[in-house]
Design a protein around this motif. Structure first.
Motif, PDB file in Angstrom:
ATOM      1  N   LYS A  99      64.229  60.620  36.857  1.00 34.57           N
ATOM      2  CA  LYS A  99      64.530  61.801  36.050  1.00 34.57           C
ATOM      3  C   LYS A  99      65.951  62.291  36.317  1.00 34.57           C
ATOM      4  O   LYS A  99      66.457  62.230  37.436  1.00 34.57           O
ATOM      5  N   TYR A 100      66.575  62.800  35.273  1.00 36.36           N
ATOM      6  CA  TYR A 100      67.961  63.237  35.313  1.00 36.36           C
ATOM      7  C   TYR A 100      68.176  64.364  36.317  1.00 36.36           C
ATOM      8  O   TYR A 100      69.265  64.505  36.894  1.00 36.36           O
ATOM      9  N   GLU A 101      67.133  65.163  36.553  1.00 38.23           N
ATOM     10  CA  GLU A 101      67.258  66.312  37.438  1.00 38.23           C
ATOM     11  C   GLU A 101      67.668  65.928  38.864  1.00 38.23           C
ATOM     12  O   GLU A 101      68.197  66.769  39.605  1.00 38.23           O
ATOM     13  N   PHE A 102      67.424  64.685  39.263  1.00 39.01           N
ATOM     14  CA  PHE A 102      67.852  64.240  40.588  1.00 39.01           C
ATOM     15  C   PHE A 102      69.361  64.400  40.772  1.00 39.01           C
ATOM     16  O   PHE A 102      69.855  64.597  41.889  1.00 39.01           O
ATOM     17  N   LEU A 103      70.097  64.294  39.669  1.00 43.91           N
ATOM     18  CA  LEU A 103      71.554  64.348  39.757  1.00 43.91           C
ATOM     19  C   LEU A 103      72.072  65.737  40.097  1.00 43.91           C
ATOM     20  O   LEU A 103      73.250  65.895  40.435  1.00 43.91           O
ATOM     21  N   TYR A 104      71.210  66.739  40.003  1.00 43.95           N
ATOM     22  CA  TYR A 104      71.622  68.091  40.380  1.00 43.95           C
ATOM     23  C   TYR A 104      71.721  68.251  41.895  1.00 43.95           C
ATOM     24  O   TYR A 104      72.308  69.204  42.397  1.00 43.95           O
ATOM     25  N   GLY A 112      72.389  57.755  44.056  1.00 45.10           N
ATOM     26  CA  GLY A 112      71.998  57.128  42.798  1.00 45.10           C
ATOM     27  C   GLY A 112      73.152  56.436  42.110  1.00 45.10           C
ATOM     28  O   GLY A 112      73.028  55.296  41.648  1.00 45.10           O
ATOM     29  N   LYS A 113      74.288  57.106  42.047  1.00 44.54           N
ATOM     30  CA  LYS A 113      75.447  56.523  41.385  1.00 44.54           C
ATOM     31  C   LYS A 113      76.008  55.336  42.161  1.00 44.54           C
ATOM     32  O   LYS A 113      76.477  54.362  41.564  1.00 44.54           O
ATOM     33  N   ALA A 114      75.938  55.412  43.491  1.00 45.40           N
ATOM     34  CA  ALA A 114      76.477  54.322  44.315  1.00 45.40           C
ATOM     35  C   ALA A 114      75.688  53.034  44.138  1.00 45.40           C
ATOM     36  O   ALA A 114      76.234  51.943  44.300  1.00 45.40           O
ATOM     37  N   THR A 115      74.420  53.162  43.819  1.00 47.24           N
ATOM     38  CA  THR A 115      73.579  51.962  43.690  1.00 47.24           C
ATOM     39  C   THR A 115      73.201  51.653  42.243  1.00 47.24           C
ATOM     40  O   THR A 115      72.389  50.764  41.985  1.00 47.24           O
ATOM     41  N   ILE A 118      69.270  54.410  37.203  1.00 44.90           N
ATOM     42  CA  ILE A 118      69.291  54.873  35.811  1.00 44.90           C
ATOM     43  C   ILE A 118      68.589  56.217  35.723  1.00 44.90           C
ATOM     44  O   ILE A 118      67.413  56.331  36.091  1.00 44.90           O
ATOM     45  N   PHE A 119      69.295  57.224  35.228  1.00 49.29           N
ATOM     46  CA  PHE A 119      68.733  58.569  35.146  1.00 49.29           C
ATOM     47  C   PHE A 119      68.584  58.974  33.680  1.00 49.29           C
ATOM     48  O   PHE A 119      69.544  58.885  32.909  1.00 49.29           O
ATOM     49  N   VAL A 120      67.394  59.417  33.314  1.00 51.35           N
ATOM     50  CA  VAL A 120      67.122  59.755  31.917  1.00 51.35           C
ATOM     51  C   VAL A 120      66.631  61.198  31.803  1.00 51.35           C
ATOM     52  O   VAL A 120      65.969  61.726  32.698  1.00 51.35           O
ATOM     53  N   THR A 153      55.914  62.446  37.083  1.00 58.85           N
ATOM     54  CA  THR A 153      55.987  63.552  38.023  1.00 58.85           C
ATOM     55  C   THR A 153      54.943  63.354  39.107  1.00 58.85           C
ATOM     56  O   THR A 153      53.901  62.730  38.865  1.00 58.85           O
ATOM     57  N   ARG A 154      55.226  63.897  40.294  1.00 55.31           N
ATOM     58  CA  ARG A 154      54.264  63.792  41.388  1.00 55.31           C
ATOM     59  C   ARG A 154      53.289  64.955  41.382  1.00 55.31           C
ATOM     60  O   ARG A 154      52.361  65.005  42.183  1.00 55.31           O
ATOM     61  N   LYS A 155      53.515  65.925  40.500  1.00 57.14           N
ATOM     62  CA  LYS A 155      52.655  67.105  40.424  1.00 57.14           C
ATOM     63  C   LYS A 155      51.757  66.998  39.201  1.00 57.14           C
ATOM     64  O   LYS A 155      52.183  67.285  38.079  1.00 57.14           O
ATOM     65  N   HIS A 156      50.532  66.559  39.412  1.00 57.17           N
ATOM     66  CA  HIS A 156      49.605  66.397  38.298  1.00 57.17           C
ATOM     67  C   HIS A 156      48.179  66.582  38.784  1.00 57.17           C
ATOM     68  O   HIS A 156      47.883  66.477  39.978  1.00 57.17           O
ATOM     69  N   GLU A 157      47.296  66.837  37.853  1.00 56.38           N
ATOM     70  CA  GLU A 157      45.891  67.003  38.181  1.00 56.38           C
ATOM     71  C   GLU A 157      45.211  65.637  38.268  1.00 56.38           C
ATOM     72  O   GLU A 157      45.612  64.677  37.616  1.00 56.38           O
ATOM     73  N   GLY A 158      44.160  65.546  39.061  1.00 51.02           N
ATOM     74  CA  GLY A 158      43.357  64.330  39.118  1.00 51.02           C
ATOM     75  C   GLY A 158      43.956  63.252  39.997  1.00 51.02           C
ATOM     76  O   GLY A 158      45.040  63.381  40.568  1.00 51.02           O
TER      77      GLY A 158
END
Length: 243
Positions: A99-104, A112-115, A118-120, A153-158
């Protein structure tokens, strides 16, 4: 005492990531970005192992047989530990779709950029598709495998969250087979978005590749549901063995 140990572990983990980011930045500049695979496989993987060890987490890897061809690796995702578990595997010639939010986060931005990860922007479908289509050129040129978490996402039900289409559409576009990787135990040690880690074992199991040569857009949903049901079965099997 438990929270004090957790705080110390978090600090040590962050220091490891900061040092790693500095090494990545220097390595990228000095080699003009030519050592991406080396950085990831030979430096990041041991560093991820170190972070896991600092937190008292042991990896048990089962059926780690790497395919001879490029593939789309998929993982179940329910813990902050997952990114360290996957990095510790050091999957050769593989790039992550994240996820693109990692870049924040400046540390993950540098790593991420060094390796060449891909961020979407998952919430903006058109931009996500454009990003992936541009990435395909480089992926095909270098015979990269890709790794995606279909739950997003790692935050989900079930036991297993809903699967998004992205990973499967990528496999369809690139005509790559899929290799399922099942992570079990990470959620028990560090659930969801928690940063508190309990010591224990995380098992990582590689399953045989799934042929996607007969997949098409009109039957994609059926294949996605079939793969998700496999993950649910593996999770249920894990729980029944524990009880």
């Amino acid at each position: 005492m438990v929270y004090l140990r957790a705080f110390v572990n978090i600090v040590l983990s962050m220091l490891t990531l900061i040092v790693l980011a500095a090494v990545a930045r220097a390595g990228t500049i000095l080699t003009f970005g030519q050592l991406q695979n080396f950085l990831f496989e030979k430096i990041y993987a041991p560093a991820a192992h170190l972070v896991l060890r600092v937190n008292g987490v042991r990896l048990a890897i089962e059926h780690f047989e790497l395919p001879e061809q490029p593939v789309v690796f998929i993982i179940n995702h329910s813990s902050t530990l997952d990114m360290f578990v996957i990095a510790a595997l050091g999957l050769p010639n593989t790039r992550y779709v994240a996820k693109y939010e990692f870049l924040y986060n400046p540390i993950f931005f540098i790593l991420g950029k060094a390796t060449g990860q891909i961020f979407v922007k998952r919430q903006e479908r058109d931009k996500a598709v454009t990003t992936l289509q541009k990435a395909y050129v480089n992926v095909r040129k270098n015979d990269y495998s890709l790794l995606v978490a279909p739950e997003g996402t790692r935050k989900h039900e079930g036991l297993v969250g809903p699967f998004k289409k992205g990973a499967f559409r990528i496999a369809l576009d690139l005509q790559y087979p899929i290799v399922p990787i099942h992570i079990k135990g990470a959620h028990d040690l560090c659930p969801g978005g928690s940063l508190i880690v309990k010591p224990g074992t995380v098992a990582v199991r590689f399953y045989p590749l799934i042929d996607t040569s007969d997949w098409a857009l009109d039957n994609l949903d059926q294949h996605i549901q079939s793969v998700r049901e496999q993950y649910i079965a593996w999770e249920t099997e894990t729980m029944s063995k524990q009880h």
